[in-house]
Design a protein around this motif. Sequence first.
Motif, PDB file in Angstrom:
ATOM      1  N   GLY A 146       0.827  -1.164   0.063  1.00  0.00           N
ATOM      2  CA  GLY A 146       0.034  -0.019   0.022  1.00  0.00           C
ATOM      3  C   GLY A 146       0.810   1.110  -0.091  1.00  0.00           C
ATOM      4  O   GLY A 146       0.187   2.467  -0.062  1.00  0.00           O
ATOM      5  N   ARG A 150      -0.761   5.037  -1.497  1.00  0.00           N
ATOM      6  CA  ARG A 150      -0.541   6.286  -0.553  1.00  0.00           C
ATOM      7  C   ARG A 150       0.138   7.306  -0.895  1.00  0.00           C
ATOM      8  O   ARG A 150      -0.112   8.495  -0.709  1.00  0.00           O
ATOM      9  CB  ARG A 150      -0.203   5.701   0.897  1.00  0.00           C
ATOM     10  N   ASN A 170     -13.207  -0.989  -3.223  1.00  0.00           N
ATOM     11  CA  ASN A 170     -11.980  -2.171  -3.183  1.00  0.00           C
ATOM     12  C   ASN A 170     -12.861  -3.459  -3.468  1.00  0.00           C
ATOM     13  O   ASN A 170     -13.431  -3.911  -2.516  1.00  0.00           O
ATOM     14  CB  ASN A 170     -11.454  -1.807  -2.000  1.00  0.00           C
ATOM     15  N   ASP A 181      -1.536  -7.983   3.001  1.00  0.00           N
ATOM     16  CA  ASP A 181      -1.604  -6.803   2.519  1.00  0.00           C
ATOM     17  C   ASP A 181      -2.532  -6.368   1.477  1.00  0.00           C
ATOM     18  O   ASP A 181      -3.119  -7.506   0.999  1.00  0.00           O
ATOM     19  CB  ASP A 181      -0.129  -6.169   2.079  1.00  0.00           C
ATOM     20  N   ASP A 182      -2.653  -5.023   1.218  1.00  0.00           N
ATOM     21  CA  ASP A 182      -3.532  -4.545   0.115  1.00  0.00           C
ATOM     22  C   ASP A 182      -3.172  -3.544  -0.304  1.00  0.00           C
ATOM     23  O   ASP A 182      -2.818  -2.582   0.480  1.00  0.00           O
ATOM     24  CB  ASP A 182      -5.037  -4.408   0.814  1.00  0.00           C
ATOM     25  N   PRO A 183      -3.163  -3.097  -1.659  1.00  0.00           N
ATOM     26  CA  PRO A 183      -2.681  -1.857  -2.259  1.00  0.00           C
ATOM     27  C   PRO A 183      -3.600  -0.764  -1.743  1.00  0.00           C
ATOM     28  O   PRO A 183      -2.881   0.284  -1.873  1.00  0.00           O
ATOM     29  CB  PRO A 183      -3.056  -2.467  -3.800  1.00  0.00           C
ATOM     30  N   LEU A 184      -4.802  -0.741  -1.466  1.00  0.00           N
ATOM     31  CA  LEU A 184      -5.245   0.294  -0.848  1.00  0.00           C
ATOM     32  C   LEU A 184      -5.450   0.470   0.401  1.00  0.00           C
ATOM     33  O   LEU A 184      -5.943   1.269   1.434  1.00  0.00           O
ATOM     34  CB  LEU A 184      -6.611   0.476  -1.212  1.00  0.00           C
ATOM     35  N   TRP A 187      -3.882   3.785   1.825  1.00  0.00           N
ATOM     36  CA  TRP A 187      -4.519   5.104   1.680  1.00  0.00           C
ATOM     37  C   TRP A 187      -5.927   5.053   2.403  1.00  0.00           C
ATOM     38  O   TRP A 187      -6.413   6.028   2.905  1.00  0.00           O
ATOM     39  CB  TRP A 187      -4.909   4.909   0.066  1.00  0.00           C
ATOM     40  N   LYS A 252      -9.901  -0.565  -7.125  1.00  0.00           N
ATOM     41  CA  LYS A 252      -8.939  -1.609  -7.050  1.00  0.00           C
ATOM     42  C   LYS A 252      -9.786  -3.060  -7.096  1.00  0.00           C
ATOM     43  O   LYS A 252     -10.802  -3.063  -6.518  1.00  0.00           O
ATOM     44  CB  LYS A 252      -8.139  -1.885  -5.754  1.00  0.00           C
TER      45      LYS A 252
END
Length: 344
Positions: A146, A150, A170, A181-184, A187, A252
């Motif tokens: 993330g 961010r 999402n 984990d998560d890409p967002l 953020w 996402k």
Amino acid sequence: MVQGGASPRRSLALLLIAAGLSAPLLAEPPPLLDPALVTGNQFLEWEGRLLRARGLRTRPTGEDGEGFGVHVDLYDDEGRLLAEEDTAPELLFSLQELFHTQFQEKEQICSPHFESWSRQWRIGTFEALHCQADNLLSLVTEIRTGRFIRDLFQALYAHSAVGWTFRGINLGAGMQDAGDDDPLLLWTRELAAKVLLVDGSGDALARSAEALRGGGADIQLLKQYVTPRSIEDGELGALLLEWIGRSVDVVKIDIDSYDCMVLQVLLRTVEAAVVVLESQPVVPPPFKFARQYTPGYRRGIGLHGCSLSYQLRMLHPEYMLLLYTEHDTVFVHSRLAPLLHGRR
């Protein structure tokens, strides 16, 4: 869910595609993208676990601009980034000293012309972007933890006042394990105001909600398998219009099935400034592949998702490719191009 650190001996080849970039958005180049500021991996055993560590050189610490600090990233044997508060202070201190010494030795043995020479070997003209390989830095990890999303939005929010909603969608937001984990993730926790999280697993959604505890965003959880139909005339579509609205900062999608079909329908309902997708690396450019929606499809049968070339064909010219790592792609709306792309 971080990919890129599962095997300590495996090197990841990462390709960063950026065409025609020249003017940096930030006042100084992002340090994480310069190999001269990152150490190699250090493997160690600690309390019965195999860990991987790397050091990142930070800004000068002295008032006269001399000296520097060292930040330590520590990963477990499955490639998950360990939180600083979950790491023994004496271990972090020892690694900081070790990496500080490595940086000092590098300064003594490197040719003074090495930096200018290395900057010739890049894709694009943005002075901080490299075509990078080996284990110095994993851009996969930067996205999956993330940090990339961010940092991208911190820069966008600071340099543009174009109608930000601080809202996001999402799809495939569930965490299979507590340490995923998560890409967002960052953020949502630090910058968002309202985010819709959708996943077919209630337990995975609950873990995501727990990971976001303490943030300031209004979170709505929806346990549902996402399909194009659920957006067109189902509960998900109704919730999007009533609770999210027609404009969001980021979307996402990572549902390991007909991702591009879902995105195509979603973008007819809402407009997003940034789109984050998982790409199908088995199908390289220029070949186009996308899993089509069928009601009877089950995960694990054949390839899923969509390839980079398919994503480019589907999203161009409204969206432009910002980053590609063979695992994830990040697209930005074309109206943001002047902020991110410079011209000579």
